[in-house]
Design a protein around this motif. Sequence first.
Motif, PDB file in Angstrom:
ATOM      1  N   GLU A 113       0.834  -1.212   0.000  1.00  0.00           N
ATOM      2  CA  GLU A 113       0.000   0.000   0.000  1.00  0.00           C
ATOM      3  C   GLU A 113       0.867   1.258   0.000  1.00  0.00           C
ATOM      4  O   GLU A 113       0.527   2.247  -0.660  1.00  0.00           O
ATOM      5  N   GLN A 114       1.970   1.223   0.705  1.00  0.00           N
ATOM      6  CA  GLN A 114       2.849   2.392   0.729  1.00  0.00           C
ATOM      7  C   GLN A 114       3.626   2.555  -0.576  1.00  0.00           C
ATOM      8  O   GLN A 114       3.904   3.683  -1.001  1.00  0.00           O
ATOM      9  N   ILE A 115       3.983   1.465  -1.211  1.00  0.00           N
ATOM     10  CA  ILE A 115       4.611   1.548  -2.536  1.00  0.00           C
ATOM     11  C   ILE A 115       3.653   2.233  -3.515  1.00  0.00           C
ATOM     12  O   ILE A 115       4.033   3.160  -4.240  1.00  0.00           O
ATOM     13  N   SER A 116       2.413   1.780  -3.503  1.00  0.00           N
ATOM     14  CA  SER A 116       1.399   2.368  -4.380  1.00  0.00           C
ATOM     15  C   SER A 116       1.190   3.848  -4.061  1.00  0.00           C
ATOM     16  O   SER A 116       1.030   4.674  -4.971  1.00  0.00           O
ATOM     17  N   LEU A 117       1.208   4.175  -2.774  1.00  0.00           N
ATOM     18  CA  LEU A 117       1.038   5.576  -2.363  1.00  0.00           C
ATOM     19  C   LEU A 117       2.187   6.435  -2.883  1.00  0.00           C
ATOM     20  O   LEU A 117       1.955   7.543  -3.392  1.00  0.00           O
ATOM     21  N   ALA A 118       3.405   5.939  -2.769  1.00  0.00           N
ATOM     22  CA  ALA A 118       4.555   6.703  -3.266  1.00  0.00           C
ATOM     23  C   ALA A 118       4.445   6.952  -4.765  1.00  0.00           C
ATOM     24  O   ALA A 118       4.778   8.036  -5.250  1.00  0.00           O
ATOM     25  N   ALA A 119       3.971   5.943  -5.492  1.00  0.00           N
ATOM     26  CA  ALA A 119       3.787   6.103  -6.936  1.00  0.00           C
ATOM     27  C   ALA A 119       2.730   7.175  -7.221  1.00  0.00           C
ATOM     28  O   ALA A 119       2.917   8.032  -8.089  1.00  0.00           O
ATOM     29  N   ARG A 120       1.638   7.121  -6.464  1.00  0.00           N
ATOM     30  CA  ARG A 120       0.549   8.087  -6.684  1.00  0.00           C
ATOM     31  C   ARG A 120       0.992   9.504  -6.334  1.00  0.00           C
ATOM     32  O   ARG A 120       0.629  10.466  -7.021  1.00  0.00           O
ATOM     33  N   LEU A 121       1.784   9.646  -5.272  1.00  0.00           N
ATOM     34  CA  LEU A 121       2.223  10.965  -4.821  1.00  0.00           C
ATOM     35  C   LEU A 121       3.508  11.432  -5.493  1.00  0.00           C
ATOM     36  O   LEU A 121       3.939  12.566  -5.285  1.00  0.00           O
ATOM     37  N   ASN A 122       4.128  10.553  -6.289  1.00  0.00           N
ATOM     38  CA  ASN A 122       5.395  10.852  -6.958  1.00  0.00           C
ATOM     39  C   ASN A 122       6.485  11.209  -5.938  1.00  0.00           C
ATOM     40  O   ASN A 122       7.229  12.174  -6.095  1.00  0.00           O
ATOM     41  N   LYS A 123       6.566  10.382  -4.878  1.00  0.00           N
ATOM     42  CA  LYS A 123       7.544  10.586  -3.808  1.00  0.00           C
ATOM     43  C   LYS A 123       8.563   9.446  -3.822  1.00  0.00           C
ATOM     44  O   LYS A 123       8.225   8.293  -4.137  1.00  0.00           O
ATOM     45  N   PRO A 124       9.803   9.723  -3.421  1.00  0.00           N
ATOM     46  CA  PRO A 124      10.775   8.640  -3.252  1.00  0.00           C
ATOM     47  C   PRO A 124      10.343   7.688  -2.139  1.00  0.00           C
ATOM     48  O   PRO A 124       9.545   8.061  -1.266  1.00  0.00           O
ATOM     49  N   LEU A 125      10.893   6.479  -2.165  1.00  0.00           N
ATOM     50  CA  LEU A 125      10.658   5.488  -1.113  1.00  0.00           C
ATOM     51  C   LEU A 125      11.915   5.309  -0.285  1.00  0.00           C
ATOM     52  O   LEU A 125      13.012   5.137  -0.829  1.00  0.00           O
ATOM     53  N   PHE A 126      11.743   5.324   1.036  1.00  0.00           N
ATOM     54  CA  PHE A 126      12.838   5.072   1.966  1.00  0.00           C
ATOM     55  C   PHE A 126      12.595   3.686   2.542  1.00  0.00           C
ATOM     56  O   PHE A 126      11.632   3.468   3.290  1.00  0.00           O
ATOM     57  N   LEU A 127      13.462   2.730   2.167  1.00  0.00           N
ATOM     58  CA  LEU A 127      13.130   1.308   2.275  1.00  0.00           C
ATOM     59  C   LEU A 127      13.912   0.556   3.349  1.00  0.00           C
ATOM     60  O   LEU A 127      15.108   0.767   3.534  1.00  0.00           O
ATOM     61  N   HIS A 128      13.207  -0.364   4.003  1.00  0.00           N
ATOM     62  CA  HIS A 128      13.784  -1.271   4.990  1.00  0.00           C
ATOM     63  C   HIS A 128      13.622  -2.700   4.493  1.00  0.00           C
ATOM     64  O   HIS A 128      12.579  -3.061   3.936  1.00  0.00           O
ATOM     65  N   GLN A 129      14.640  -3.514   4.732  1.00  0.00           N
ATOM     66  CA  GLN A 129      14.544  -4.937   4.364  1.00  0.00           C
ATOM     67  C   GLN A 129      15.484  -5.739   5.232  1.00  0.00           C
ATOM     68  O   GLN A 129      16.649  -5.402   5.373  1.00  0.00           O
TER      69      GLN A 129
END
Length: 264
Positions: A113-129
Amino acid sequence: MIDIGVNLTNNRFDKDRTEVLSRAKAAGVDAMLVTGTNIAESREALALCRQAPDFLYSTAGVHPHDADGVDSDYLDVLTELSQQSCVRAIGECGLDFNRNFSAPEQQKKVFAEQISLAARLNKPLFLHQRDAFDSWFQLLSPYLSCIPAMVAHCFTGSKEELLKCLDAGMYVGITGWLCDERRGQELRDIVKLIPLQQLMIETDAPYLLPRNIRPKPKSSRNEPAYLPVIVDMLAQLTGYSRQEIISQTRENTVRVFNLTAGVD
C-alpha cells in the motif's frame, strides 16, 4: 555531508536533542532526514523539522515492525503528511522477517500500500529490508519505472542482493555497519561495487554506533556527529577520497529528496 537516516524522535535523544544537532553541524553535517517509522513518529518527525527548517527534513511511513498496528485511515494520514514541505519521502517502509514483530502477510499488505502511495504521490521510497529480500524486491519490481527514486536504507545484504538493487537503479544507504568487522565483513567486501552515483550515507542514529570510533564513546548511542567515521571507512574500503564521497553523496541526496533550504 547529509545524513539520510536519523531516528531523531527516539527517546534516547530527549535529554539533549538540541546539543545533538549542534554537534552534528560542528562535525560537518549540514542537513539530515528524520525517519518516520509509524504515524505517531512521522508526526513527531515533521514537528522537529518545523523547528529547524533549514537543517531538517523528514520521511513519513510505517515500518514493518509497526504494520500490525495501523489504523484503517493510515494511508489518508500519510497522504496528508506528505503534503507538508518538510516531508520528502514515503517510509521507512518494507519487510522484516528477521523478528516478525508484525505478521508477514500484514507486512506485505502495508508495504504494498505504501509503494502504491509513493507512486501516486510521486515521492521517493525510503526502504527497509531484513531477511525478506525476495518478497521485498518482488513487491517493488512493478514500480521501478514509476517511482522517482528508491533508497535501500541501511543496506546489509549479500553481493547478489546488492547487484539486484543497483541494476534496478536504487540508491544504497551505508551506515556504521560498515565499521564492524565482525557483523559487517560481507558488506565491507562488496561496498566498492556501489557506484558513487548510487551511494548515500547515514548513521541510523541512535542505532549502529560505529565500532571503530576512538576514543570509544562513553555511551552506546549513535548520533549524526559520527557520520564522518562512516565516510572515512568508505574511503578506506573503496579507494575514493573523502571529498569524492562527500560531494557525490551530497549531490545524490539533494537531487533525490529535492533538498533546498540550507543546501548551497
